[in-house]
Design a protein around this motif. Sequence first.
Motif, PDB file in Angstrom:
ATOM      1  N   GLN A 177      -4.878  18.339 -10.885  1.00 31.04           N
ATOM      2  CA  GLN A 177      -4.265  17.033 -11.134  1.00 31.04           C
ATOM      3  C   GLN A 177      -3.852  16.905 -12.597  1.00 31.04           C
ATOM      4  OE1 GLN A 177      -7.084  14.027 -10.021  1.00 31.04           O
ATOM      5  NE2 GLN A 177      -6.945  14.469  -7.824  1.00 31.04           N
ATOM      6  N   SER A 178      -4.731  17.349 -13.492  1.00 32.14           N
ATOM      7  CA  SER A 178      -4.470  17.226 -14.933  1.00 32.14           C
ATOM      8  C   SER A 178      -3.234  18.013 -15.342  1.00 32.14           C
ATOM      9  CB  SER A 178      -5.687  17.712 -15.736  1.00 32.14           C
ATOM     10  OG  SER A 178      -6.811  16.890 -15.488  1.00 32.14           O
ATOM     11  N   GLU A 179      -3.083  19.203 -14.771  1.00 31.78           N
ATOM     12  CA  GLU A 179      -1.909  20.020 -15.095  1.00 31.78           C
ATOM     13  C   GLU A 179      -0.628  19.360 -14.592  1.00 31.78           C
ATOM     14  OE1 GLU A 179      -2.300  24.039 -13.887  1.00 31.78           O
ATOM     15  OE2 GLU A 179      -4.274  24.309 -14.799  1.00 31.78           O
ATOM     16  N   LEU A 180      -0.686  18.823 -13.370  1.00 28.95           N
ATOM     17  CA  LEU A 180       0.496  18.166 -12.807  1.00 28.95           C
ATOM     18  C   LEU A 180       0.828  16.883 -13.561  1.00 28.95           C
ATOM     19  CD1 LEU A 180      -0.194  18.706  -8.998  1.00 28.95           C
ATOM     20  CD2 LEU A 180       1.717  19.656 -10.307  1.00 28.95           C
ATOM     21  N   VAL A 181      -0.213  16.129 -13.910  1.00 29.95           N
ATOM     22  CA  VAL A 181       0.008  14.884 -14.653  1.00 29.95           C
ATOM     23  C   VAL A 181       0.632  15.182 -16.012  1.00 29.95           C
ATOM     24  CG1 VAL A 181      -1.183  13.007 -15.874  1.00 29.95           C
ATOM     25  CG2 VAL A 181      -1.766  13.518 -13.490  1.00 29.95           C
ATOM     26  N   ASP A 182       0.154  16.229 -16.676  1.00 29.86           N
ATOM     27  CA  ASP A 182       0.716  16.610 -17.974  1.00 29.86           C
ATOM     28  C   ASP A 182       2.183  16.992 -17.829  1.00 29.86           C
ATOM     29  OD1 ASP A 182       0.299  17.321 -20.843  1.00 29.86           O
ATOM     30  OD2 ASP A 182       0.840  19.305 -20.110  1.00 29.86           O
TER      31      ASP A 182
ATOM     32  N   TYR B  21      -2.201  10.139 -11.961  1.00 33.53           N
ATOM     33  CA  TYR B  21      -3.366  10.743 -11.296  1.00 33.53           C
ATOM     34  C   TYR B  21      -3.478  10.237  -9.860  1.00 33.53           C
ATOM     35  CZ  TYR B  21      -5.480  13.111 -15.292  1.00 33.53           C
ATOM     36  OH  TYR B  21      -5.747  13.988 -16.327  1.00 33.53           O
ATOM     37  N   THR B  22      -3.277   8.944  -9.676  1.00 34.90           N
ATOM     38  CA  THR B  22      -3.316   8.369  -8.325  1.00 34.90           C
ATOM     39  C   THR B  22      -2.208   8.969  -7.462  1.00 34.90           C
ATOM     40  OG1 THR B  22      -4.185   6.279  -9.198  1.00 34.90           O
ATOM     41  CG2 THR B  22      -3.221   6.235  -6.992  1.00 34.90           C
ATOM     42  N   PHE B  23      -1.046   9.154  -8.051  1.00 39.06           N
ATOM     43  CA  PHE B  23       0.099   9.724  -7.332  1.00 39.06           C
ATOM     44  C   PHE B  23      -0.211  11.139  -6.845  1.00 39.06           C
ATOM     45  CE2 PHE B  23       4.166  12.000  -7.163  1.00 39.06           C
ATOM     46  CZ  PHE B  23       4.938  11.131  -6.403  1.00 39.06           C
TER      47      PHE B  23
ATOM     48  N   MET C 126       9.152   8.558 -26.156  1.00 43.38           N
ATOM     49  CA  MET C 126       8.447   7.353 -25.697  1.00 43.38           C
ATOM     50  C   MET C 126       7.182   7.760 -24.942  1.00 43.38           C
ATOM     51  SD  MET C 126       9.781   4.298 -23.195  1.00 43.38           S
ATOM     52  CE  MET C 126       8.678   2.977 -22.723  1.00 43.38           C
ATOM     53  N   LYS C 127       6.033   7.426 -25.521  1.00 42.96           N
ATOM     54  CA  LYS C 127       4.763   7.787 -24.921  1.00 42.96           C
ATOM     55  C   LYS C 127       4.413   6.864 -23.753  1.00 42.96           C
ATOM     56  CE  LYS C 127       3.262  11.262 -27.363  1.00 42.96           C
ATOM     57  NZ  LYS C 127       2.938  12.564 -26.740  1.00 42.96           N
ATOM     58  N   LEU C 128       3.858   7.447 -22.718  1.00 49.39           N
ATOM     59  CA  LEU C 128       3.446   6.644 -21.571  1.00 49.39           C
ATOM     60  C   LEU C 128       2.162   5.887 -21.887  1.00 49.39           C
ATOM     61  CD1 LEU C 128       4.041   9.082 -18.560  1.00 49.39           C
ATOM     62  CD2 LEU C 128       5.569   7.343 -19.480  1.00 49.39           C
ATOM     63  N   LYS C 129       2.000   4.765 -21.238  1.00 48.62           N
ATOM     64  CA  LYS C 129       0.791   3.962 -21.406  1.00 48.62           C
ATOM     65  C   LYS C 129      -0.351   4.568 -20.593  1.00 48.62           C
ATOM     66  CE  LYS C 129       3.541  -0.262 -21.886  1.00 48.62           C
ATOM     67  NZ  LYS C 129       3.852  -1.592 -21.305  1.00 48.62           N
ATOM     68  N   THR C 130      -1.565   4.204 -20.968  1.00 51.74           N
ATOM     69  CA  THR C 130      -2.750   4.702 -20.263  1.00 51.74           C
ATOM     70  C   THR C 130      -2.699   4.341 -18.782  1.00 51.74           C
ATOM     71  OG1 THR C 130      -4.086   4.453 -22.269  1.00 51.74           O
ATOM     72  CG2 THR C 130      -5.278   4.650 -20.188  1.00 51.74           C
ATOM     73  N   GLN C 131      -2.230   3.141 -18.492  1.00 46.59           N
ATOM     74  CA  GLN C 131      -2.111   2.696 -17.101  1.00 46.59           C
ATOM     75  C   GLN C 131      -1.144   3.588 -16.321  1.00 46.59           C
ATOM     76  OE1 GLN C 131      -0.827  -1.351 -16.701  1.00 46.59           O
ATOM     77  NE2 GLN C 131      -0.876  -1.330 -14.455  1.00 46.59           N
ATOM     78  N   GLN C 132      -0.070   3.994 -16.969  1.00 43.39           N
ATOM     79  CA  GLN C 132       0.916   4.856 -16.309  1.00 43.39           C
ATOM     80  C   GLN C 132       0.344   6.267 -16.072  1.00 43.39           C
ATOM     81  OE1 GLN C 132       4.011   4.190 -19.256  1.00 43.39           O
ATOM     82  NE2 GLN C 132       5.248   3.046 -17.752  1.00 43.39           N
ATOM     83  N   ILE C 133      -0.430   6.755 -17.019  1.00 42.89           N
ATOM     84  CA  ILE C 133      -1.086   8.057 -16.840  1.00 42.89           C
ATOM     85  C   ILE C 133      -2.031   8.012 -15.646  1.00 42.89           C
ATOM     86  CG2 ILE C 133      -2.677   9.733 -17.856  1.00 42.89           C
ATOM     87  CD1 ILE C 133       0.065   9.826 -19.098  1.00 42.89           C
ATOM     88  N   GLN C 134      -2.798   6.920 -15.545  1.00 45.18           N
ATOM     89  CA  GLN C 134      -3.695   6.766 -14.399  1.00 45.18           C
ATOM     90  C   GLN C 134      -2.907   6.674 -13.092  1.00 45.18           C
ATOM     91  OE1 GLN C 134      -6.981   7.105 -14.394  1.00 45.18           O
ATOM     92  NE2 GLN C 134      -6.775   7.563 -16.578  1.00 45.18           N
ATOM     93  N   GLN C 135      -1.747   6.059 -13.167  1.00 45.48           N
ATOM     94  CA  GLN C 135      -0.885   5.974 -11.985  1.00 45.48           C
ATOM     95  C   GLN C 135      -0.440   7.373 -11.544  1.00 45.48           C
ATOM     96  OE1 GLN C 135       2.339   3.143 -12.353  1.00 45.48           O
ATOM     97  NE2 GLN C 135       3.432   3.960 -10.562  1.00 45.48           N
TER      98      GLN C 135
ATOM     99  N   GLN D 124      -2.630  11.014  -3.938  1.00 42.14           N
ATOM    100  CA  GLN D 124      -1.957  10.556  -2.718  1.00 42.14           C
ATOM    101  C   GLN D 124      -1.128  11.659  -2.073  1.00 42.14           C
ATOM    102  OE1 GLN D 124       0.192   7.193  -4.265  1.00 42.14           O
ATOM    103  NE2 GLN D 124      -1.459   5.739  -3.828  1.00 42.14           N
ATOM    104  N   HIS D 125      -0.761  12.654  -2.861  1.00 40.45           N
ATOM    105  CA  HIS D 125       0.033  13.773  -2.340  1.00 40.45           C
ATOM    106  C   HIS D 125      -0.827  15.028  -2.187  1.00 40.45           C
ATOM    107  CE1 HIS D 125       3.255  11.005  -3.544  1.00 40.45           C
ATOM    108  NE2 HIS D 125       4.000  11.627  -2.644  1.00 40.45           N
ATOM    109  N   TYR D 126      -2.089  14.808  -1.856  1.00 37.03           N
ATOM    110  CA  TYR D 126      -3.002  15.861  -1.388  1.00 37.03           C
ATOM    111  C   TYR D 126      -3.411  16.865  -2.461  1.00 37.03           C
ATOM    112  CZ  TYR D 126      -0.964  13.869   2.818  1.00 37.03           C
ATOM    113  OH  TYR D 126      -0.517  12.978   3.764  1.00 37.03           O
ATOM    114  N   VAL D 127      -3.453  16.415  -3.691  1.00 43.62           N
ATOM    115  CA  VAL D 127      -4.036  17.235  -4.756  1.00 43.62           C
ATOM    116  C   VAL D 127      -5.369  16.583  -5.123  1.00 43.62           C
ATOM    117  CG1 VAL D 127      -3.750  18.189  -7.071  1.00 43.62           C
ATOM    118  CG2 VAL D 127      -1.750  17.871  -5.609  1.00 43.62           C
ATOM    119  N   GLU D 128      -6.455  17.116  -4.610  1.00 41.77           N
ATOM    120  CA  GLU D 128      -7.751  16.451  -4.748  1.00 41.77           C
ATOM    121  C   GLU D 128      -8.606  16.995  -5.885  1.00 41.77           C
ATOM    122  OE1 GLU D 128     -10.364  17.389  -1.415  1.00 41.77           O
ATOM    123  OE2 GLU D 128      -8.889  18.843  -0.721  1.00 41.77           O
ATOM    124  N   TRP D 129      -8.133  18.043  -6.578  1.00 42.72           N
ATOM    125  CA  TRP D 129      -8.930  18.675  -7.626  1.00 42.72           C
ATOM    126  C   TRP D 129      -8.465  18.212  -8.987  1.00 42.72           C
ATOM    127  CZ3 TRP D 129      -6.270  21.379  -3.818  1.00 42.72           C
ATOM    128  CH2 TRP D 129      -7.055  21.766  -2.730  1.00 42.72           C
TER     129      TRP D 129
END
Length: 229
Positions: free
Chosen positions: A26-31, A12-14, A1-10, A17-22
Amino acid sequence: MKLKTQQIQQLYTFTRQHYVEWYDLQSELVDHLANAIEQELERNPKCTFDEILNKEFKKFGVFGFMDVVEERQKFLNKKYTRLIWSYYKEFFSLPKIILTMALFIGLHTIIHLVANPNIFPTVVVSFLLVSGFFTFKKRYDFKKKGKETGKKWLFEEIMLNRVSLLLFLLPSAIINIFNTFRDKIEFYDWSLILGEIAFVLVGLLIFIQINIIPKRVAEDLAKTYPEYS
């Protein structure tokens, strides 16, 4: 089940919020988080996105993403050091060693033509000021780009911090070496030559970090992250 674009952006926001500003980190953690959430949703469709996200975040431990940030910083610092020395060694092999020798001979000739030993500290300070100007300009340009795109890059920040540290520490060390040898060596010309050699070596190191490495870092980031371009 693929995540929606809105969820992917969420996600990045997450991470922000947890002090990853780069953005690169962020991209590696989001992936990583997206893959874990998608797999869990396949196994347990009744679970919500937020439930799984919180569950996955707890796996990072008490300090959250901080351990990941620290490990990534160590990795990029090592990578940056390898890049510097790979280019630095080129200046001591043909044909670039000819340029290195020409720089030393040119500096030595100018100082002796002026016939004033005190000109050496002046040359060092002048070089420091010029290099400082270009370093701060690059830092300003990177910050301006970050504000325009809304993205900061960890590799860029490491690069700028390293060159700033080198710029402020090593030139003063050269002057200290020069002053030490001037007081202890009977033949003053030898102390001056040692200072000139040190200055050329450090000057090349600063030149590589200001002019060559940023291009390589930009190429590296552009290959990995299309958004960088």
